[in-house]
Motif scaffolding. Structure first.
Motif, mmCIF file in Angstrom:
data_model
loop_
_atom_site.group_PDB
_atom_site.id
_atom_site.type_symbol
_atom_site.label_atom_id
_atom_site.label_comp_id
_atom_site.label_asym_id
_atom_site.label_seq_id
_atom_site.Cartn_x
_atom_site.Cartn_y
_atom_site.Cartn_z
ATOM 1 N N LEU A 44 63.889 28.730 37.127
ATOM 2 C CA LEU A 44 63.214 28.924 38.415
ATOM 3 C C LEU A 44 64.178 29.374 39.501
ATOM 4 C CD1 LEU A 44 60.940 25.719 38.377
ATOM 5 C CD2 LEU A 44 60.395 28.021 37.559
ATOM 6 N N HIS A 45 65.299 29.925 39.112
ATOM 7 C CA HIS A 45 66.355 30.277 40.055
ATOM 8 C C HIS A 45 65.845 31.084 41.248
ATOM 9 C CE1 HIS A 45 70.342 31.471 41.502
ATOM 10 N NE2 HIS A 45 69.842 32.679 41.632
ATOM 11 N N GLY A 46 66.018 30.499 42.439
ATOM 12 C CA GLY A 46 65.739 31.215 43.682
ATOM 13 C C GLY A 46 64.303 31.246 44.125
ATOM 14 N N LEU A 47 63.382 30.638 43.365
ATOM 15 C CA LEU A 47 61.957 30.725 43.711
ATOM 16 C C LEU A 47 61.584 29.640 44.722
ATOM 17 C CD1 LEU A 47 60.423 31.317 40.170
ATOM 18 C CD2 LEU A 47 60.772 33.017 41.979
ATOM 19 N N PRO A 48 61.095 29.998 45.898
ATOM 20 C CA PRO A 48 60.620 29.002 46.859
ATOM 21 C C PRO A 48 59.438 28.230 46.283
ATOM 22 C CG PRO A 48 61.025 31.099 47.956
ATOM 23 C CD PRO A 48 61.102 31.360 46.475
ATOM 24 N N LEU A 49 59.478 26.909 46.434
ATOM 25 C CA LEU A 49 58.502 26.011 45.829
ATOM 26 C C LEU A 49 57.855 25.145 46.895
ATOM 27 C CD1 LEU A 49 57.328 24.416 43.281
ATOM 28 C CD2 LEU A 49 59.350 22.951 43.532
ATOM 29 N N GLY A 50 56.525 25.165 46.955
ATOM 30 C CA GLY A 50 55.791 24.234 47.796
ATOM 31 C C GLY A 50 55.543 22.944 47.036
ATOM 32 N N VAL A 51 55.704 21.815 47.711
ATOM 33 C CA VAL A 51 55.558 20.509 47.063
ATOM 34 C C VAL A 51 54.455 19.730 47.760
ATOM 35 C CG1 VAL A 51 56.692 18.339 46.442
ATOM 36 C CG2 VAL A 51 57.996 20.486 46.399
ATOM 37 N N ALA A 97 61.102 13.163 43.447
ATOM 38 C CA ALA A 97 60.248 12.853 42.311
ATOM 39 C C ALA A 97 60.787 13.568 41.080
ATOM 40 C CB ALA A 97 58.818 13.293 42.593
ATOM 41 N N ALA A 98 60.415 13.086 39.905
ATOM 42 C CA ALA A 98 60.944 13.678 38.678
ATOM 43 C C ALA A 98 60.647 15.169 38.588
ATOM 44 C CB ALA A 98 60.360 12.946 37.470
ATOM 45 N N CYS A 99 59.420 15.573 38.947
ATOM 46 C CA CYS A 99 59.074 16.995 38.829
ATOM 47 C C CYS A 99 59.875 17.846 39.804
ATOM 48 C CB CYS A 99 57.578 17.202 39.013
ATOM 49 S SG CYS A 99 56.916 16.714 40.620
ATOM 50 N N VAL A 100 60.153 17.307 41.000
ATOM 51 C CA VAL A 100 60.957 18.049 41.973
ATOM 52 C C VAL A 100 62.406 18.141 41.491
ATOM 53 C CG1 VAL A 100 61.781 18.097 44.361
ATOM 54 C CG2 VAL A 100 59.431 17.390 43.864
ATOM 55 N N GLY A 101 62.897 17.040 40.911
ATOM 56 C CA GLY A 101 64.254 17.062 40.381
ATOM 57 C C GLY A 101 64.423 18.092 39.283
ATOM 58 N N VAL A 102 63.426 18.209 38.412
ATOM 59 C CA VAL A 102 63.474 19.227 37.361
ATOM 60 C C VAL A 102 63.484 20.620 37.977
ATOM 61 C CG1 VAL A 102 62.157 20.272 35.473
ATOM 62 C CG2 VAL A 102 62.420 17.779 35.581
ATOM 63 N N ALA A 103 62.610 20.831 38.962
ATOM 64 C CA ALA A 103 62.540 22.144 39.603
ATOM 65 C C ALA A 103 63.865 22.499 40.278
ATOM 66 C CB ALA A 103 61.396 22.173 40.616
ATOM 67 N N ARG A 104 64.445 21.548 41.009
ATOM 68 C CA ARG A 104 65.761 21.817 41.623
ATOM 69 C C ARG A 104 66.802 22.109 40.549
ATOM 70 N NH1 ARG A 104 66.124 20.232 47.342
ATOM 71 N NH2 ARG A 104 64.875 18.354 47.707
ATOM 72 N N GLY A 105 66.766 21.321 39.474
ATOM 73 C CA GLY A 105 67.735 21.530 38.407
ATOM 74 C C GLY A 105 67.626 22.892 37.759
ATOM 75 N N VAL A 146 57.089 27.975 34.980
ATOM 76 C CA VAL A 146 57.156 26.553 35.304
ATOM 77 C C VAL A 146 57.019 25.721 34.031
ATOM 78 C CG1 VAL A 146 56.216 24.700 36.720
ATOM 79 C CG2 VAL A 146 56.219 27.045 37.592
ATOM 80 N N ALA A 147 56.159 26.152 33.115
ATOM 81 C CA ALA A 147 56.015 25.445 31.844
ATOM 82 C C ALA A 147 57.326 25.439 31.066
ATOM 83 C CB ALA A 147 54.905 26.086 31.013
ATOM 84 N N ARG A 148 58.058 26.536 31.114
ATOM 85 C CA ARG A 148 59.377 26.581 30.469
ATOM 86 C C ARG A 148 60.330 25.593 31.123
ATOM 87 N NH1 ARG A 148 61.730 32.275 30.932
ATOM 88 N NH2 ARG A 148 63.537 31.186 30.073
ATOM 89 N N ALA A 149 60.288 25.499 32.437
ATOM 90 C CA ALA A 149 61.176 24.571 33.140
ATOM 91 C C ALA A 149 60.913 23.131 32.686
ATOM 92 C CB ALA A 149 60.976 24.696 34.646
ATOM 93 N N PHE A 150 59.649 22.806 32.425
ATOM 94 C CA PHE A 150 59.303 21.448 32.006
ATOM 95 C C PHE A 150 59.391 21.251 30.496
ATOM 96 C CE2 PHE A 150 57.177 21.212 36.214
ATOM 97 C CZ PHE A 150 57.882 20.117 36.680
ATOM 98 N N ARG A 151 59.766 22.315 29.776
ATOM 99 C CA ARG A 151 59.987 22.208 28.342
ATOM 100 C C ARG A 151 58.760 21.628 27.617
ATOM 101 N NH1 ARG A 151 64.279 22.273 31.350
ATOM 102 N NH2 ARG A 151 66.360 22.802 30.570
#
Length: 430
Positions: free
Chosen positions: A68-75, A102-110, A218-223
């Motif tokens: 998700l490198h560089g993609l602005p994300l609304g939470v 939150a776990a999902c935000v941490g994954v997205a940042r990671g 996003v599905a790839r990011a969450f494996r």
């Protein structure tokens, strides 16, 4: 030439990965779009341009580039973020900063996402106060709920992706109302730690994008299961699609019925095998089972707030804690058992079908903010724990979007994403 904010997440990701676009440039473009539109749409409860730019610069300096490198994300503003308030749209938590993601935000940042801002929600993503957000297609109408701001922000180009949640229909229904794509994955495959709990049986983290490829990122990011191998590209010709009106077809507005039948006809013309599906009789009461689980588990979800700050808690939540629905222990056991039986029945439809095609919402978005739409065409799938992908389809009588959804078996997320990628150009032909 498109402005950066006009790019889908997948289009932007390609440019970000090869260096043709920076996270800061994309973030600044999204902020310019917000400056133009946020006063009208009101998608965000928290948006600090300086913080968004600092988050983007941090991503640009990263050694490795995540999915998700560089993609602005609304939470959605009932999901915790370390550097932003989480208000739940509740007077109890107007300035709460948890200090952790939150776990999902941490994954997205990671994975390199730029946490951009917090999007408005129905109170606690459940009931009570409605979001201030307006439908970007018609500001006299709701964008849907409870993921109101997330759906509207993606639809209006403020961010390319955003998190929502679904306990009834809170991800897929707003996608239909706002004319965007959305995914509610299999229940439990995305860690919900750090998101306000309403029903542990139902709560599911989902996300929005403007193309099937955005959802895939996003599905790839969450494996998600099966995502490690890129799903084979499926041609529409030969796909077996079950057209399911469901047990509540009689309350679907004409435009919702038209949307489903139009999607089915478009797929048939393109070479798919489309068959009418009548679910077993036990599905006639599955919405009742969902209602019992929702309100039964909701009793405990808001007990803390009821005891510590009852004067600030909306009456809707008092009613849940006090069990105004009169749900019994026997009701809960029946609902859990009924859901389990129906899950097995539904999964047994596969691999005979590639996907089930169903209505995504009762019709066009209702007028006003109070009525965020009936979840009756979503709640069944939420209780079944199956993955759902919302796809835009037609415009209703007032020119507003009306979508459909494709549904797969539990843990069939990767295959369903492949089906969505194949059918979307046909279904979303407008």
């Amino acid at each position: 030439m498109k402005e950066p904010w006009q790019l889908t997440a997948a289009e932007a990701a390609a440019k970000l990965q090869d260096g043709a676009l920076t996270a800061e440039a994309l973030t600044r473009s999204c902020l310019e779009r917000c400056a133009e539109r946020e006063a009208v749409v009101k998608a965000f409860t928290f948006l600090d341009p300086g913080l968004a730019i600092r988050n983007a610069r941090r991503v640009d300096k990263a050694y490795a580039k995540g999915v998700l490198h560089g993609l602005p994300l609304g939470v959605k503003d009932m999901i915790d973020t370390a550097d932003m308030p989480t208000t739940h749209n509740s007077p109890l938590y107007e300035s709460l900063v948890q200090g952790r993601d939150a776990a999902c935000v941490g994954v997205a940042r990671g994975e390199g996402a730029v946490v951009f801002g917090k999007t408005d929600t129905v109170e606690f993503a459940a009931a009570g106060r409605r979001a201030l957000t307006r439908n970007p297609h018609d500001t006299t109408r709701t964008p849907g709920g409870s993921s109101s701001g997330s759906a509207a922000a993606v639809a209006d180009g403020m961010v390319p992706i955003a998190f929502g949640t679904q306990t009834g229909g809170s991800t897929i229904r707003p996608a239909s109302f706002c004319g965007v794509y959305a995914m509610k994955p299999t229940h439990g495959v995305v860690n919900s730690e750090g998101a306000k709990r309403y029903s542990h049986t139902l709560d599911t983290i989902g996300w929005y994008g403007r193309s099937p490829a955005d959802l895939h990122l996003v599905a790839r990011a969450f494996r998600l299961f099966g995502m490690e191998a890129a799903p084979a590209t499926k041609p529409v010709r030969g796909l077996r699609i079950a057209l399911c009106r469901g047990p509540h077809w009689d309350i679907a507005a004409p435009e919702s019925q038209e949307s489903l039948l139009t999607a089915g006809k478009r797929l048939e013309v393109a070479g798919a095998v489309v068959e009418d599906l009548t679910l077993p009789a036990s599905f006639d009461t599955i919405s009742r089972a969902h209602h019992i689980v929702l309100y039964g588990e909701g009793r405990g979800a808001f007990l803390q707030e009821y005891l510590t700050a009852p004067g600030l808690l909306h009456q809707d939540f008092h009613d849940r804690v006090l069990n105004k629905e009169g749900i019994t222990a026997q009701d809960m056991v029946w609902a859990y058992d009924h859901a389990a039986a129906c899950r097995r029945l539904f999964d047994a439809l596969f691999p005979g079908y590639d996907a089930v095609l169903a209505p995504a919402a009762p019709g066009e978005a209702p007028v006003g903010r109070q009525d965020t739409g009936n979840a009756i065409f979503n709640s069944m799938w939420t209780l079944l724990h199956v993955p759902c992908i919302g796809i835009p389809c037609i415009k209703g009588p007032n020119g507003l979007p009306v979508g459909v959804q494709v549904v797969g078996p539990r843990m069939g997320d990767a295959a369903l994403l492949g089906v969505a990628a194949a059918v979307s150009p046909v279904v979303d032909a407008g």
